[in-house]
Write a protein that holds these residues in place. Structure first.
Motif, short mmCIF file in Angstrom:
data_model
loop_
_atom_site.label_atom_id
_atom_site.label_comp_id
_atom_site.label_asym_id
_atom_site.label_seq_id
_atom_site.Cartn_x
_atom_site.Cartn_y
_atom_site.Cartn_z
N PHE A 1 45.34 41.45 46.37
CA PHE A 1 46.57 41.46 45.58
C PHE A 1 47.38 40.18 45.82
O PHE A 1 47.94 39.62 44.88
CB PHE A 1 47.40 42.70 45.93
CG PHE A 1 48.60 42.89 45.05
CD1 PHE A 1 48.50 43.56 43.85
CD2 PHE A 1 49.84 42.39 45.42
CE1 PHE A 1 49.60 43.74 43.03
CE2 PHE A 1 50.95 42.56 44.61
CZ PHE A 1 50.83 43.23 43.41
N VAL A 2 47.43 39.73 47.04
CA VAL A 2 48.16 38.49 47.35
C VAL A 2 47.52 37.31 46.63
O VAL A 2 48.20 36.42 46.10
CB VAL A 2 48.20 38.25 48.87
CG1 VAL A 2 48.91 36.94 49.19
CG2 VAL A 2 48.92 39.41 49.57
N ILE A 3 46.19 37.28 46.58
CA ILE A 3 45.49 36.20 45.89
C ILE A 3 45.80 36.24 44.39
O ILE A 3 46.03 35.21 43.75
CB ILE A 3 43.97 36.30 46.14
CG1 ILE A 3 43.67 35.98 47.62
CG2 ILE A 3 43.19 35.36 45.23
CD1 ILE A 3 42.27 36.31 48.04
N SER B 1 41.99 40.06 37.04
CA SER B 1 42.02 39.68 38.46
C SER B 1 43.00 40.55 39.23
O SER B 1 42.72 40.97 40.36
CB SER B 1 42.39 38.21 38.61
OG SER B 1 43.66 37.96 38.07
N ALA B 2 44.17 40.86 38.62
CA ALA B 2 45.15 41.68 39.33
C ALA B 2 44.64 43.10 39.52
O ALA B 2 44.77 43.68 40.60
CB ALA B 2 46.47 41.70 38.56
N SER B 3 44.05 43.68 38.47
CA SER B 3 43.55 45.06 38.61
C SER B 3 42.40 45.12 39.58
O SER B 3 42.27 46.06 40.37
CB SER B 3 43.12 45.60 37.24
OG SER B 3 42.10 44.81 36.68
N LEU B 4 41.50 44.11 39.55
CA LEU B 4 40.38 44.08 40.49
C LEU B 4 40.89 43.96 41.92
O LEU B 4 40.43 44.68 42.82
CB LEU B 4 39.45 42.91 40.16
CG LEU B 4 38.27 42.70 41.12
CD1 LEU B 4 37.36 43.92 41.09
CD2 LEU B 4 37.49 41.44 40.74
N ALA B 5 41.84 43.07 42.13
CA ALA B 5 42.38 42.89 43.48
C ALA B 5 43.08 44.14 43.97
O ALA B 5 42.95 44.55 45.12
CB ALA B 5 43.35 41.70 43.50
N PHE B 6 43.83 44.77 43.05
CA PHE B 6 44.57 45.98 43.45
C PHE B 6 43.60 47.10 43.80
O PHE B 6 43.77 47.81 44.78
CB PHE B 6 45.50 46.41 42.33
CG PHE B 6 46.48 47.46 42.72
CD1 PHE B 6 47.50 47.17 43.61
CD2 PHE B 6 46.40 48.73 42.21
CE1 PHE B 6 48.43 48.12 43.98
CE2 PHE B 6 47.32 49.70 42.58
CZ PHE B 6 48.33 49.39 43.46
N ALA B 7 42.56 47.25 42.99
CA ALA B 7 41.57 48.30 43.27
C ALA B 7 40.85 48.03 44.58
O ALA B 7 40.60 48.94 45.37
CB ALA B 7 40.56 48.37 42.12
N ILE C 1 38.04 33.92 39.73
CA ILE C 1 38.13 35.32 40.16
C ILE C 1 37.16 35.60 41.30
O ILE C 1 37.49 36.27 42.28
CB ILE C 1 37.87 36.27 38.97
CG1 ILE C 1 38.98 36.10 37.93
CG2 ILE C 1 37.79 37.71 39.44
CD1 ILE C 1 38.74 36.89 36.66
N SER C 2 35.95 35.06 41.17
CA SER C 2 34.94 35.27 42.21
C SER C 2 35.37 34.66 43.54
O SER C 2 35.25 35.29 44.60
CB SER C 2 33.60 34.67 41.76
OG SER C 2 32.63 34.78 42.78
N LEU C 3 35.92 33.47 43.49
CA LEU C 3 36.39 32.82 44.71
C LEU C 3 37.57 33.57 45.32
O LEU C 3 37.73 33.62 46.54
CB LEU C 3 36.77 31.37 44.43
CG LEU C 3 35.59 30.42 44.18
CD1 LEU C 3 36.08 29.11 43.57
CD2 LEU C 3 34.85 30.14 45.49
N GLY C 4 38.40 34.15 44.45
CA GLY C 4 39.53 34.92 44.94
C GLY C 4 39.11 36.17 45.69
O GLY C 4 39.84 36.67 46.55
N GLY C 5 37.91 36.70 45.37
CA GLY C 5 37.42 37.89 46.06
C GLY C 5 36.50 37.59 47.21
O GLY C 5 35.99 38.51 47.87
#
Length: 585
Positions: A262-264, A12-18, A438-442
Motif C-alpha cells: 500500500f505504501v508503494i 496497483s492500489a487494489s493489488l497492494a491493498f489485497a 507494478i511488478s517492481l512495486g510488488g
C-alpha cells in the motif's frame, strides 16, 4: 492518457491493498503460536454488593489461566475521606516474573471492606486491581468506580476514564467525554484539521482555486459531490475497520500503511500527481477548467474522485481530536461507529463547502491570473517530498533492495506516461512499462523485516509488556512512545518536542525511562496495547508513574514542551521518593 492512469493506479492500489491484508491475515490467523488474550473487562469481572451500613463485598470472577495480584488491590471511598479496612481471603503464593514473591488469586477473589463510619448514599468507591495471564500478558493497573446506594443496597459502575490529556494542559475541550454528540464534534474538528496536512493541502488548494471563475451553481454542486466522495470514503474505511475488528483483527486508523504494498502504491500515486501539477502530463485536462466543463458528465465524477483521493492521501495523518473520537467509535455498535467516521468526513469537507458558499471567503483570494498556474506547479513539490518520505518508509519496512526496486518502478512509470502521449504502437510499449512498474512495486528481493531495536538511539529502550511490567515493578517511571515511520504526526512530535536535547535532559533528570513501541510493521502485542488504552491508532503517549498501582497519564496527540514537562513533573522519581518519605514518617 486518462484511461491508462486510472487503470494503472486502481489496479496497483487494489493489488497492494489485497496483498497487505493477505499478509497480515497470515500473521494473525495463521500463527497458532500467538495467543489471543481476553479484554481486561472479560478476564476480570467485578461485582460490588453492600452488606450493611459499614461493609462492602467485592467479588471477582477470574477467567481460566488468568490471575489477580493481592498486593495490587487499592480501595478509596469518596476520594479517601472514609477509611477502609480490607479482609482478604487466602491466596496462592508464587514466584512471579514481574513482581517476585507474590500472592495471587485464580478463578475468584472474594473480599470484604469495612468502614469506620456509615457508608454514605451516593458515595463513590474506587477499586484498583491488576492481573496477568499465564500465557505472558500483564495488564496495566485498572481502576473502576462505583456509585453506592445504601438504601437499595446496590452499586452502579460509573464510566470514568484514566487521567488524560486534559489533566496535563491539553485544550481538547471541556465537553462531556463519552457522549455521542461530543465525540461527533471531536471527529468533525479532527477532520477539518486534516486539511492542513502536507499531503492533503495541495488537493484542497487546487479544488478551491477551481472556484475562481465558476458560477454559483457549479461551485455548490461540485463542493457537495466532493463532500460525498470524502464521506463515502470514510464510511467505507470505517466499515472495513469495524468488520476486521469484529473478525478478531486488532487494527486501527492507518493500519493499511503497515503494508509495504500500500505504501508503494501511494508512492506511485504521489509521483503521478506531482508530475501532473508540474505540467509534465495531463490528467484529463486542466484542473483549472470551470464553467460548462465543470458541469459536464466527466466533471462530477472528477469531484467525487478528488474527495476519495483526499481521504487516501490523508491516511498517514492523525489530527488533534481524532484519536479520542475514533477510539470511541470502534467500541460502540457499528451504526454509532459509522456516524463518527461520517462526522470526520464532513469535517474534512467543511472548508471546501465554506469557500463554495461564502463570498467573503472567496474575496480573500487574489484575482485569477498566471499566478494560479505558478501555484499549481509549486504545489507539486510537497507531493514529491511525500513520495520521497514514503520511499524511506518502504526502506525501513523492508530494506534497501525493495526501495531500489520501487525507484526503478517509478522510472518505468514515468516512461510509460511519457510514451502514452505519442499514440500508436508506443502505447503498447507504455502499457508494458506500466506493468513493469507494478511488478517492481510488488518485488521484495532478498530483504527481510528484521528487528529494529538496534536502530534505537541511546537513552531509549524497546517496548514490550514484560519489560514495561519489570520497570514498573522496580518503581521506575516510564514514558511509552507508540510510533511508526509512516505516522507524520509522530515524526513531527519527535522532532519538535520529544527528541530535542532539552527534553531528553528532562527525561534523565526526572529518572524516566523512554520506551519506544515501533508499529511501522504490524505487531499484535502493540495493537492490543493501543486498544487497551481506548485508541485505534497512533500516536499514543503514556507517562507511567513510579507507583505501579497508579494508572498512566495519557498525553495529547499533538505534543508541546509544557505538556510533556508537566507530565514528567507528575511522575518524577524525586517527587515519588519525597511522597514515600512523608508517608513513612
Amino acid at each position: 492518457m486518462r484511461g491508462l492512469l486510472s487503470a494503472l493506479l486502481l489496479f496497483s492500489a487494489s493489488l497492494a491493498f489485497a496483498q497487505g491484508l493477505g499478509s497480515q491475515a497470515t500473521v494473525n490467523f495463521g500463527a497458532a503460536s500467538t495467543p489471543d488474550f481476553l479484554p481486561v473487562e472479560e478476564a476480570y469481572r467485578l461485582e460490588v454488593e453492600i452488606l450493611g451500613d459499614k461493609r462492602i463485598r467485592l467479588y471477582w470472577q477470574i477467567a481460566d489461566a488468568y490471575y489477580l495480584y493481592q498486593h495490587a488491590f487499592k480501595f478509596k471511598l469518596d476520594g479517601g475521606a472514609i477509611a477502609l479496612t480490607p479482609t482478604f481471603p487466602p491466596a496462592l503464593e508464587r514466584t512471579d516474573e514481574y513482581f517476585g514473591e507474590v500472592r495471587v488469586y485464580y478463578q475468584q477473589a472474594d473480599l470484604v471492606l469495612e468502614t469506620e463510619t456509615a457508608i454514605p448514599t451516593g458515595g463513590t468507591l474506587a477499586v484498583t486491581s491488576q492481573g496477568c495471564a499465564d500465557a505472558g500478558l500483564c495488564y496495566p493497573p485498572r481502576t473502576q468506580y462505583f456509585s453506592l446506594d445504601t438504601v437499595a443496597a446496590t452499586a452502579q459502575e460509573l464510566e470514568r476514564p484514566a487521567r488524560s490529556a486534559q489533566d496535563v494542559g491539553s485544550s481538547a475541550g471541556t465537553g462531556a467525554p463519552g457522549t455521542l454528540p461530543y465525540m461527533l464534534l471531536l471527529a468533525f474538528l479532527g477532520g477539518a484539521i486534516l486539511n492542513l496536512m502536507p499531503c492533503v493541502f495541495p488537493i484542497l488548494s487546487l479544488k478551491v482555486l477551481s472556484f475562481a471563475n465558476s458560477n454559483e451553481h457549479d461551485r455548490h454542486l461540485h463542493s457537495w459531490v466532493y463532500t460525498a466522495g470524502v464521506v463515502v470514503s470514510f464510511v467505507a474505511v470505517a466499515a472495513l475497520l469495524i468488520g476486521l475488528q469484529q473478525a478478531g483483527r486488532a487494527v486501527g486508523w492507518g493500519f493499511q500503511l503497515q503494508s509495504p504494498g500500500f505504501v508503494i502504491a501511494l508512492t506511485y500515486l504521489f509521483l503521478v500527481m506531482g508530475l501532473s501539477l508540474s505540467g509534465l502530463l495531463q490528467l484529463g485536462g486542466s484542473l483549472m477548467n470551470t464553467g460548462n466543463q465543470l458541469a459536464s458528465k466527466q466533471g462530477l465524477p472528477g469531484s467525487f474522485f478528488t474527495g476519495v483521493l483526499a481521504v487516501v492521501v490523508a491516511s498517514p495523518c492523525t489530527a488533534p481530536f481524532m484519536g479520542t473520537a475514533l477510539g470511541f467509535a470502534v467500541t460502540q455498535p457499528p451504526l454509532t461507529g459509522l456516524l463518527v467516521f461520517a462526522a470526520l468526513g464532513l469535517g474534512m469537507a467543511a472548508p471546501l463547502l465554506v469557500f463554495s458558499y461564502s463570498g467573503g471567503a472567496r474575496k480573500l483570494m487574489p484575482r485569477p491570473g498566471p499566478w494560479m498556474d505558478t501555484l499549481k506547479q509549486f504545489l507539486a513539490f510537497p507531493l514529491y517530498a511525500a513520495a520521497i518520505w514514503l520511499l524511506w518508509v518502504v526502506g525501513r519496512q523492508t530494506g534497501v533492495n525493495t526501495m531500489a526496486a520501487v525507484l526503478t518502478g517509478a522510472l518505468a512509470l514515468a516512461m510509460a506516461l511519457w510514451l502514452w502521449r505519442f499514440g500508436g504502437w508506443r502505447r503498447a510499449l507504455a502499457v508494458a512499462f506500466a506493468l513493469a512498474a507494478i511488478s517492481l512495486g510488488g518485488w521484495r528481493g532478498l530483504d527481510e523485516s528484521g528487528s529494529r531495536n538496534s536502530l534505537l538511539a541511546e537513552g531509549r529502550v524497546a517496548w514490550s509488556e514484560p519489560a514495561l511490567a519489570e520497570l514498573r515493578a522496580a518503581g521506575k517511571p516510564v514514558f511509552v512512545d507508540v510510533t511508526a515511520d509512516w505516522c507524520i504526526t509522530c515524526i513531527a512530535n519527535e522532532r519538535a518536542v520529544l527528541l530535542t536535547d532539552t527534553m531528553q535532559a528532562a527525561f534523565a533528570e526526572h529518572g524516566v525511562t523512554y520506551m519506544v513501541a515501533d508499529w511501522t510493521n504490524y505487531d499484535a502485542d502493540i495493537a492490543r496495547f493501543i486498544s487497551a488504552h481506548g485508541r485505534t491508532g497512533i500516536p499514543l503517549y503514556l507517562m507511567y508513574p513510579a507507583d505501579p498501582t497508579l494508572a498512566p497519564i495519557i498525553l495529547p496527540q499533538i505534543l508541546t514542551d509544557a505538556a510533556v514537562l508537566e507530565a514528567l513533573q507528575a511522575v518524577s522519581v524525586k517527587k515519588t521518593e519525597v511522597a514515600h518519605t512523608l508517608t513513612a514518617q
